[in-house]
Design an enzyme around this catalytic site. Structure first.
Site, PDB file in Angstrom:
ATOM      1  N   ALA A 131      -9.529  -3.247  -8.726  1.00 17.65           N
ATOM      2  CA  ALA A 131      -9.108  -3.062  -7.336  1.00 17.65           C
ATOM      3  C   ALA A 131      -9.818  -4.069  -6.449  1.00 17.65           C
ATOM      4  O   ALA A 131     -10.951  -4.468  -6.725  1.00 17.65           O
ATOM      5  CB  ALA A 131      -9.400  -1.637  -6.865  1.00 17.65           C
ATOM      6  N   ASP A 132      -9.147  -4.476  -5.387  1.00 13.63           N
ATOM      7  CA  ASP A 132      -9.778  -5.363  -4.417  1.00 13.63           C
ATOM      8  C   ASP A 132      -9.208  -5.086  -3.033  1.00 13.63           C
ATOM      9  O   ASP A 132      -8.004  -4.839  -2.883  1.00 13.63           O
ATOM     10  CB  ASP A 132      -9.562  -6.830  -4.779  1.00 13.63           C
ATOM     11  CG  ASP A 132     -10.572  -7.718  -4.085  1.00 13.63           C
ATOM     12  OD1 ASP A 132     -11.686  -7.855  -4.616  1.00 13.63           O
ATOM     13  OD2 ASP A 132     -10.264  -8.253  -3.003  1.00 13.63           O
ATOM     14  N   ILE A 133     -10.084  -5.121  -2.040  1.00 16.98           N
ATOM     15  CA  ILE A 133      -9.690  -4.795  -0.677  1.00 16.98           C
ATOM     16  C   ILE A 133      -9.669  -6.056   0.178  1.00 16.98           C
ATOM     17  O   ILE A 133     -10.527  -6.934   0.033  1.00 16.98           O
ATOM     18  CB  ILE A 133     -10.632  -3.730  -0.083  1.00 16.98           C
ATOM     19  CG1 ILE A 133     -10.049  -3.131   1.194  1.00 16.98           C
ATOM     20  CG2 ILE A 133     -12.024  -4.299   0.156  1.00 16.98           C
ATOM     21  CD1 ILE A 133     -10.749  -1.857   1.639  1.00 16.98           C
TER      22      ILE A 133
END
Length: 203
Positions: free
Chosen positions: A67-69
């Site tokens: 995941a990456d924001i």
């Protein structure tokens, strides 16, 4: 026991998975996050999949979660500030305005390597902040390791007037989206949560 691997060092993502009662391992992935100039949704998904694939080779069987924001405001990406001055500059830009938070999520099934990826988008509106409030918040240290220089689940929540979309997304992992990705990989996350929740004695 079904193996789940989180390819992220983020304490927020770890805490969200733990709140579900899931059993999982953490294998952080070192990935270059310099994707300036790209579409924010494409950037978030690409980084998430790269993180998952960086770890997949070390996992023989199971699901790898990457995941990456991405925080995006008026054509500009706001990553993790390099120091207090940059954090203050980011908060000055965010105050009294609306920005977008996008989290890309990738789930890779091993050993066959089948991947699914998607993203969640949430609009966040900050109330107006005084220079003194910004200085106070930066001095707490909370903004210094956060994309966009704030934590909605922490002291940063004091400055958020409202959101449109998923709150978990702003924290770092959109749980409803994650449940859908598990289904696409043939796994019912609700069954995993229900089993571990009951066995751990949670109520």
């Amino acid at each position: 026991m079904f193996r789940i691997v989180l390819a992220s060092a983020s304490p927020r993502r770890r805490e969200l998975l733990q709140s579900l009662g899931l059993e999982f391992e953490v294998l952080p992935a070192g990935v270059n996050e310099d994707f300036a100039g790209r579409d924010p949704a494409d950037m978030a998904e690409s980084l998430a999949e790269r993180k998952a694939r960086a770890v997949a080779g070390r996992v023989g069987d199971g699901l790898i979660l990457g995941a990456d924001i991405v925080v995006f405001q008026r054509g500009r990406f706001l990553g993790k500030p390099e120091g207090p001055e940059e954090a203050a500059a980011m908060l000055t830009a965010l105050q009294g305005d609306t920005h977008e938070v996008l989290t890309g999520v990738s789930l890779i099934r091993m050993p066959d390597g089948h991947a699914v990826v998607d993203h969640e988008r949430t609009r966040v509106h900050f109330r107006a902040m005084t220079a003194q409030e910004i200085d106070w918040y930066v001095a707490t240290g909370e903004p210094l390791d956060k994309a966009g220089a704030y934590a909605i689940q922490g002291l940063g929540g004091l400055f958020v007037r409202g959101i449109k979309g998923c709150w978990f997304n702003v924290v770092g992992l959109p749980l409803p989206l994650l449940s859908g990705l598990f289904r696409r990989q043939g796994v019912d996350l609700l069954n995993l949560v229900g089993t571990n929740w009951s066995s751990s004695g949670r109520r």
